[in-house]
Design an enzyme around this catalytic site. Sequence first.
Site, PDB file in Angstrom:
ATOM      1  N   HIS A   1       0.795  -1.397   0.198  1.00  0.00           N
ATOM      2  CA  HIS A   1      -0.178  -0.173   0.218  1.00  0.00           C
ATOM      3  C   HIS A   1       0.996   1.270   0.194  1.00  0.00           C
ATOM      4  O   HIS A   1       0.481   2.301   0.585  1.00  0.00           O
ATOM      5  CB  HIS A   1      -0.985   0.083   1.183  1.00  0.00           C
TER       6      HIS A   1
ATOM      7  N   SER B   1      15.145  20.638 -17.481  1.00  0.00           N
ATOM      8  CA  SER B   1      13.925  21.467 -17.977  1.00  0.00           C
ATOM      9  C   SER B   1      14.259  22.569 -18.549  1.00  0.00           C
ATOM     10  O   SER B   1      15.319  23.265 -18.384  1.00  0.00           O
ATOM     11  CB  SER B   1      13.341  21.710 -16.368  1.00  0.00           C
TER      12      SER B   1
ATOM     13  N   LYS C   1      16.509  20.438 -12.275  1.00  0.00           N
ATOM     14  CA  LYS C   1      15.809  19.400 -12.274  1.00  0.00           C
ATOM     15  C   LYS C   1      16.582  18.121 -13.144  1.00  0.00           C
ATOM     16  O   LYS C   1      17.253  18.426 -14.021  1.00  0.00           O
ATOM     17  CB  LYS C   1      14.284  19.516 -12.746  1.00  0.00           C
TER      18      LYS C   1
ATOM     19  N   GLU D   1       9.292   7.682 -17.244  1.00  0.00           N
ATOM     20  CA  GLU D   1       8.191   8.221 -17.399  1.00  0.00           C
ATOM     21  C   GLU D   1       7.397   7.534 -18.660  1.00  0.00           C
ATOM     22  O   GLU D   1       6.450   7.366 -18.953  1.00  0.00           O
ATOM     23  CB  GLU D   1       8.226   9.553 -17.293  1.00  0.00           C
TER      24      GLU D   1
END
Lengths: 451, 451, 451, 451
Positions: free
Chosen positions: D148, D269, D275, D282
Amino acid sequence: MLEGKDELVKQYLASIPFDRRLFRQDIRGSLAHAKMLAKQRIITEDDAAAIIKGLTSIQQEIEQGEFQFRPELEDIHMNVETRLQEKLGDIAGKLHTARSRNDQIALDMRLFLKEETSRTLTRLNDLQSSLLQLAEANQDVIMPGYTHLQQAQPVLLAHHLLAYFDMLQRDKERFRDCLNRTDVLPLGSGALAGVTYAIDRDFLARELGFGKVSTNSLDAVSDRDFVVEFEAASALTMMHLSRLAEEIILWTSDEFGFIQIGEAYTTGSSIMPQKRNPDVAELARGKTGRVYGNLMATLTTMKALPLAYNRDMQEDKERVFDTLDTLDLSLQAFAEMIRTVKVNVGRVRAAFRKDYVLATDLADYLVKKGLPFREAHRVVSELSIYAMNNDRCFRELTLSEYNKFSPLFGQDVYDITLESSIAARNIPGGTSLQQVQIALARARQLVERTP
Amino acid sequence: MLEGKDELVKQYLASIPFDRRLFRQDIRGSLAHAKMLAKQRIITEDDAAAIIKGLTSIQQEIEQGEFQFRPELEDIHMNVETRLQEKLGDIAGKLHTARSRNDQIALDMRLFLKEETSRTLTRLNDLQSSLLQLAEANQDVIMPGYTHLQQAQPVLLAHHLLAYFDMLQRDKERFRDCLNRTDVLPLGSGALAGVTYAIDRDFLARELGFGKVSTNSLDAVSDRDFVVEFEAASALTMMHLSRLAEEIILWTSDEFGFIQIGEAYTTGSSIMPQKRNPDVAELARGKTGRVYGNLMATLTTMKALPLAYNRDMQEDKERVFDTLDTLDLSLQAFAEMIRTVKVNVGRVRAAFRKDYVLATDLADYLVKKGLPFREAHRVVSELSIYAMNNDRCFRELTLSEYNKFSPLFGQDVYDITLESSIAARNIPGGTSLQQVQIALARARQLVERTP
Amino acid sequence: MLEGKDELVKQYLASIPFDRRLFRQDIRGSLAHAKMLAKQRIITEDDAAAIIKGLTSIQQEIEQGEFQFRPELEDIHMNVETRLQEKLGDIAGKLHTARSRNDQIALDMRLFLKEETSRTLTRLNDLQSSLLQLAEANQDVIMPGYTHLQQAQPVLLAHHLLAYFDMLQRDKERFRDCLNRTDVLPLGSGALAGVTYAIDRDFLARELGFGKVSTNSLDAVSDRDFVVEFEAASALTMMHLSRLAEEIILWTSDEFGFIQIGEAYTTGSSIMPQKRNPDVAELARGKTGRVYGNLMATLTTMKALPLAYNRDMQEDKERVFDTLDTLDLSLQAFAEMIRTVKVNVGRVRAAFRKDYVLATDLADYLVKKGLPFREAHRVVSELSIYAMNNDRCFRELTLSEYNKFSPLFGQDVYDITLESSIAARNIPGGTSLQQVQIALARARQLVERTP
Amino acid sequence: MLEGKDELVKQYLASIPFDRRLFRQDIRGSLAHAKMLAKQRIITEDDAAAIIKGLTSIQQEIEQGEFQFRPELEDIHMNVETRLQEKLGDIAGKLHTARSRNDQIALDMRLFLKEETSRTLTRLNDLQSSLLQLAEANQDVIMPGYTHLQQAQPVLLAHHLLAYFDMLQRDKERFRDCLNRTDVLPLGSGALAGVTYAIDRDFLARELGFGKVSTNSLDAVSDRDFVVEFEAASALTMMHLSRLAEEIILWTSDEFGFIQIGEAYTTGSSIMPQKRNPDVAELARGKTGRVYGNLMATLTTMKALPLAYNRDMQEDKERVFDTLDTLDLSLQAFAEMIRTVKVNVGRVRAAFRKDYVLATDLADYLVKKGLPFREAHRVVSELSIYAMNNDRCFRELTLSEYNKFSPLFGQDVYDITLESSIAARNIPGGTSLQQVQIALARARQLVERTP
């Protein structure tokens, strides 16, 4: 009718185990039909009165659990009609004049989905309202805004929550558009070609609350677009819930720790007593699959069916029932769960381990001092690498360190903070407190209108 | 930016092979952005003028095939911007002020889909027009109406064709609703939190023809609902085409033989020279799968993504491009194909091997003579079985044979014909010639409005 | 455990309404677990004996409908365990030693799907058997073979039916492969990391009939591949059934008229008494959507879940239960329906309105007389057009007409008939009677093995 | 053949833009076919030699980019054949003897997918190898195991990584089973009914490396099960990658910080220079949607198609090409990316903010002192709440505090540590170092076999 069929075929074909759910709509349609037949003198007023009385008492029997549904009677229409016959004898047989089960089931489904869509609108509004309350109550909480799950720029938590508000607002619009296309009376289309009696379809539409009357009988009995469209709108809503669920799961993890959900919306473990699992959020995320699957199921079922009604279409019901039940429970559970959320302001603030989320603000600072954006971006990029390699925050750098990267940096660079970053994004749709308060007020208005 | 990455990563991440398709929208957005920056004095008028000139010449280069797209520059935005830098030097770097690739790509996609949706509306209208022409030209052709692919009741071919007209009309409405939700300016949302410059979003919206401005920056950069909604509307349209395709395939089979398609829309066989295969219809039916799959793909991609932008979203483009190309070609091919259809009136008439399709009319006849519908249905059911067992048509039965089943049958039972059956269904939406002519006129009006 | 939760949350989270179906597997697993715990001296023999006696009596209670399932106890595991506690007191609490609900549910599902897969294999075999019987009984019936739903070449009906036999044979293989991957014991994986007791997993595997033991505890509790694989195999089987269904629907149409289905497998109409609708076939075709949708649902649910167990996974059950019930009923209904099929040999023969299906044979005739195939194809193509334009069959053309197209045609061209065409395709897999009889014999062997 | 069709139809129907990818398989099949025709004396040795020479030179033309593909020639078969005719004249026309495009395309696809499946097996093996290396290099790193997404019990990072190894091992098995069903020669099935020439199908199978020969010609030309099965196996593999991707994204977030990915596999970025986005992970997660969608597409396309070949089937190619390219690149990118992973051992250890993950071990401790498990669970549950409310770790509690909850706790309770917890799970499949080393050795063997 499945009388005399063997058990297997009965079990395979009978729709009564699921279409009984439509009994109110079916009877409501029959009541209007009977009235119309009498008004048009297709049946007598006395017959109509008897039929109406009979149907009303059947509705009571069903509501009181006294009705015996019989699979061999196949569907809700024949179950009701047969009971009517038991009550009235031959008169009952007149109800089916100028009507077929094909236009009848299309009617029942449209009546049903109109009601369900209205309920969905209310549920969406309620979840919006619950998100809005949480946003209103936490207007000054600054949290990391993420892209690629990497901290990007600071945002207000309220702004983040309002993003979901906006998604749900679009959902409401989509369901309203869908409702508009569901709001068409199919009754009078007969089996496929229209009926041979002088019926009054406009009267039926008024009686049953429909805004429009279908214009082609073949289409009217073989159209399930409104079912697919409901499922597609639901799929988008569940997608939105799955995104919110994902964030709730992240935010309640040990590593983020941004929020706590009320114990009622978490469960413990059979073996690990310390855990508080965000089961409601997880299950909603999981149920997204179910709602997507139902959409695919109905689209597949309808593919390449020739006109007009085909038995395949019976498959529309269980799928859309499952979708609307899932959506209904999920929206309710989320609305309630959100109401129990406590924000751990300390953990949220602590998440900004370094202040690198201010890099864009530093670049904008240089731009405002005259550097072209791309050049400013390059400078701050080098500065960031320097800071990271030295394990320092921006605010811990000295001005002379700043100046190694650009002479434009001045003392006012230290005015750049999480708070100033938020305040600077003061354009419509931006995260400044002023803009967010405008958005909160607008949202408040939207939820307080009828959904 | 992918400079210095190895080939595999470049190939994996670069979106330029497909997002180059958005070059017009990307440049159009940049032109408006530059104008706005100058108007707001964020950049000088001179810089804006240079940028505008540079962008205009880049558009020409692309249109003339002279532009060198470079995968290491990743996407359309950086390809254009880098070229601008080659032309203008540092000034180019000012264009990206108050903007991020996240709001830029959202803008490009919305501009693009707005155009494509308009084109789709035109295509839908054209297919409606072509179906309408065929219907108008064959107003008096009576064909068997089917349910369960069994002959059920006679209908006018024109009525059957208009069923598809109505489906496409709903499709147009859905695309219009979708267009309405696509018509929202995201620019100004920056990377996720809004920008720190005093930009004028309303000006941008006016320049770019948007009716609304987005109200939440986080939502604006991570919202792909409008893509999913376009795909869902397309899935429904393809479902309708697949049904029409199925009927065309049936109707051109040796066994039905109802129509012939112009040779241009059929193909022969490499081995069976006698064949005229309805390949266009088959392929459209097959392509339904592709469009459903694209919808599923985008829904799956968006599932459970946390806010705001994630790289996963790059996947929206190829899927929706594939969907709109498929839809565009399919609608065009169908519109043209339908224009070549010849109706084999003889074969259509011959399809009524027996006149059992008049059974409902016989039952209605008895109802009008006073029998309750269910009783009438039972009588005609027995009559039908008698006729079938004796391999006779209804019209071949003697009156005394009729009367064995009910004394209510009189000489006028022989007045029940295919033609009388059609004429009797004279209610709104029914198949009588009068109603169909009303429907044709209404349809004519609908297609002659702008789509 | 959901005690004390509000009704909404209970309703949302409780799995007992559907996982109660696993009670036999759950108890069977617990029996083996108790035995093993005793054998390993983790609990005493006496405790084990008491637990085993208690579980056995609970199974009886459930089977006899005397068991009270309680939603607040959430799932089948806690319902059974709580009842055991009522019977045995604290001893019951020892059963859960060295076990978690995570490995327990994985075990239940694997036990369950192993049984269901075996049943599916039997059903597939039975449908094959029923197709085979129909093929054997109609060995000499020649029907048109179709491509693009256009008559292409003559084939034996038996050959056509055996195509479906082969599809189902692949289905059996796929289910067997899937069974092999389901046949892995997960018990002993605990919640996620394995257990801290000296359990004997090999003993458990033997007791429960598993061929393998899982090798990674994290994977074992979060693996639902076997569910997805079952759903994917089912989707392919339903695709095959949908194709067979489509043909049955075509063949029973007025226009084809090739077969009649036993009345038990058709239904009449509420309004058109003459109809015999192939509802079972239509509904199976429609249910294909449902099974595809379930596959998509489970795939979507499992997307991007981090290790190990997440509540999302609870969603696997209802989808796969729905799939296996659908498959089970559909396979049974088809097997029985096929047994009632009567072939209308006359209508099948009459379908060859012209003998253009012999065109390939004519081309092959010319090839065998020395023409290259492409040239032969061109000649026959022209001949076909000539015949069609003159509305003549090939066999009605004179030799001199033939010779206008090629001098190679001789008197023996008239030996080319439907029968000769069939006979000529005498290669493995071909439609000649000899090959088909070989295929029938092979098929007979395959169905008479254990499935 | 599409000569003379208008542009729209050509564009719609032509498959050459994508099936040209099959040119090697198409030519390879033709070479074997020519040899067989000569061997069977259906064509002369000289003709065969000329055809073989011609085909070989065509292959070179294509490989060297000198071949002009022509859409009006529709597909790869006719493009090659027409070029052969240009080279050889009429002799070329003999190649198509005893063959149809229907069995030819089935052959090409099977040859192609056999190769691609083998390549997929290699890629899967390589990713396993790269996971295994990372596991081997970090054998002693203890991390929180999650259920979980809540910390549950400690596990070895190596154990966690091996869970993915096991998933990929199942993937390999599924692709091997699929390969087995793809390995069937369809050539000889002709258009649908078999061919009329005395061909040698076993010879063809041997020449082309097939293990089996198809047994029913109708099935052989209309079977795309092997395509669907490849897509289903790919969907499962992408599901596994999406789970791994999700964890990589979590672990590289600021909040987790467990690992760093090599810069080559992250991107910066355009606006936030600080970043390092895990774009490869992804994008792979996003591409899962695409692969699911392709599966759905092909299943939908095949639904309810009557036998035998229909043009719809042309749609199988682009979908499966897209799937295999996606899978191929994703597997490669992951294998390389994993090789660059650096584990931040300090952050992983620091993630155990408190030691509540030892709760199960405390419960097991009590069980071993004689408490029934459920009772032990209850005691530790209360202890946990006490510790949490006092913001203390277990190890910070005094023995007298422990004893308030149970007198069974003794001094040895302080021996329970993350390390002892790991060590205690020493059963097959468990996370103890000993078991993990056995699993690593087994895994090493599996990847070093040929895939």
